[in-house]
Design a protein around this motif. Sequence first.
Motif, PDB file in Angstrom:
ATOM      1  N   ALA A   1       1.023  -1.206  -0.462  1.00 56.11           N
ATOM      2  CA  ALA A   1       0.497  -0.371  -0.143  1.00 56.11           C
ATOM      3  C   ALA A   1       1.210   1.053  -0.063  1.00 56.11           C
ATOM      4  CB  ALA A   1      -1.359  -0.229   0.793  1.00 56.11           C
ATOM      5  N   SER A   2       0.645   2.499  -0.992  1.00 53.15           N
ATOM      6  CA  SER A   2       1.131   3.017  -1.179  1.00 53.15           C
ATOM      7  C   SER A   2       0.743   4.340  -0.294  1.00 53.15           C
ATOM      8  CB  SER A   2       1.307   3.475  -2.248  1.00 53.15           C
ATOM      9  OG  SER A   2       1.066   4.197  -3.606  1.00 53.15           O
ATOM     10  N   GLU A   3      -0.372   4.775   0.341  1.00 56.24           N
ATOM     11  CA  GLU A   3      -1.265   5.593   0.535  1.00 56.24           C
ATOM     12  C   GLU A   3      -1.483   5.229   1.942  1.00 56.24           C
ATOM     13  OE1 GLU A   3      -2.816   7.947  -0.913  1.00 56.24           O
ATOM     14  OE2 GLU A   3      -1.501   7.790  -2.410  1.00 56.24           O
ATOM     15  N   LEU A   4      -1.977   6.458   2.620  1.00 61.31           N
ATOM     16  CA  LEU A   4      -2.000   6.121   4.358  1.00 61.31           C
ATOM     17  C   LEU A   4      -3.259   5.416   4.207  1.00 61.31           C
ATOM     18  CD1 LEU A   4      -0.715  10.004   6.037  1.00 61.31           C
ATOM     19  CD2 LEU A   4      -0.134   7.314   5.498  1.00 61.31           C
TER      20      LEU A   4
ATOM     21  N   ARG B   1      -6.588  11.940   8.799  1.00 58.76           N
ATOM     22  CA  ARG B   1      -5.106  11.462   7.505  1.00 58.76           C
ATOM     23  C   ARG B   1      -4.829  12.658   6.618  1.00 58.76           C
ATOM     24  NH1 ARG B   1      -5.973  10.168   1.591  1.00 58.76           N
ATOM     25  NH2 ARG B   1      -4.832   8.186   1.113  1.00 58.76           N
ATOM     26  N   GLU B   2      -5.207  13.589   6.187  1.00 54.86           N
ATOM     27  CA  GLU B   2      -5.289  14.505   5.117  1.00 54.86           C
ATOM     28  C   GLU B   2      -4.418  15.532   6.429  1.00 54.86           C
ATOM     29  OE1 GLU B   2      -5.761  15.065   1.844  1.00 54.86           O
ATOM     30  OE2 GLU B   2      -7.025  12.889   2.409  1.00 54.86           O
TER      31      GLU B   2
ATOM     32  N   ALA C   1      -1.266  13.503   6.385  1.00 51.49           N
ATOM     33  CA  ALA C   1      -0.421  13.509   4.700  1.00 51.49           C
ATOM     34  C   ALA C   1       0.288  15.056   4.595  1.00 51.49           C
ATOM     35  CB  ALA C   1      -1.098  13.149   4.099  1.00 51.49           C
TER      36      ALA C   1
ATOM     37  N   VAL D   1       3.961  13.888   4.862  1.00 54.29           N
ATOM     38  CA  VAL D   1       4.950  13.178   4.183  1.00 54.29           C
ATOM     39  C   VAL D   1       5.431  13.581   3.154  1.00 54.29           C
ATOM     40  CG1 VAL D   1       3.711  11.321   1.736  1.00 54.29           C
ATOM     41  CG2 VAL D   1       2.785  11.123   4.189  1.00 54.29           C
TER      42      VAL D   1
ATOM     43  N   SER E   1       7.849   8.449   2.996  1.00 54.12           N
ATOM     44  CA  SER E   1       6.817   8.010   3.364  1.00 54.12           C
ATOM     45  C   SER E   1       5.575   7.519   3.464  1.00 54.12           C
ATOM     46  CB  SER E   1       7.544   6.805   1.968  1.00 54.12           C
ATOM     47  OG  SER E   1       8.025   5.824   3.273  1.00 54.12           O
ATOM     48  N   PRO E   2       4.525   7.161   3.199  1.00 56.57           N
ATOM     49  CA  PRO E   2       2.871   6.886   3.683  1.00 56.57           C
ATOM     50  C   PRO E   2       4.160   5.450   4.428  1.00 56.57           C
ATOM     51  CG  PRO E   2       2.409   7.969   1.338  1.00 56.57           C
ATOM     52  CD  PRO E   2       3.656   8.172   1.291  1.00 56.57           C
ATOM     53  N   ARG E   3       4.901   4.417   3.644  1.00 60.50           N
ATOM     54  CA  ARG E   3       5.209   3.014   3.566  1.00 60.50           C
ATOM     55  C   ARG E   3       5.857   3.245   4.711  1.00 60.50           C
ATOM     56  NH1 ARG E   3       4.176  -1.422   5.275  1.00 60.50           N
ATOM     57  NH2 ARG E   3       6.211  -3.203   4.601  1.00 60.50           N
TER      58      ARG E   3
ATOM     59  N   THR F   1       3.543   3.679   7.837  1.00 56.89           N
ATOM     60  CA  THR F   1       2.645   2.999   8.247  1.00 56.89           C
ATOM     61  C   THR F   1       3.288   1.449   8.072  1.00 56.89           C
ATOM     62  OG1 THR F   1       2.124   1.655   6.297  1.00 56.89           O
ATOM     63  CG2 THR F   1       0.365   3.193   7.232  1.00 56.89           C
TER      64      THR F   1
END
Length: 134
Positions: A59-62, A68-69, A72, A76, A80-82, A85
């Motif tokens: 997954a490349s997104e949060l 979340r926004e 991000a 970010v 990276s989101p990764r 997470t």
Amino acid sequence: MNRLISMMLGGTLLLGVALGASLAIAKPDAKPGAGPPAPSANASAAPVGPKSIQLPAIASELPPGPGRETAAVACVICHSPRYITGQPAFGRAVWVAEVDKMRKVYGAPIQEAQVAEIVDYLVAIRGTEAPPAP
């Protein structure tokens, strides 16, 4: 003059020795001037062309959640989101300390008013306790 002739003869001798040694090392029974051996007729040729591999899905997104926004935009920029997470599950106090460290030590562009929202989000996605009720 004698020295020049001696140097020229010595250089020629060294070149001859080096050339002879390289031929002997390459293949002792090779004839001088012979090229590389021809490929055998029954040798299988390796396939030519592009190759492909299958990478695991990451997954490349949060993940979705309140805050979340804000996370991000603020996090970010550097991570990276990764990376976010992939962090271990921490308690709220650790996430507060991490966000505080990012602000004060590393200069993360997080306003004081955003800290609680970011911490709540991090606790929701990577926390060891339930986030506070709204």
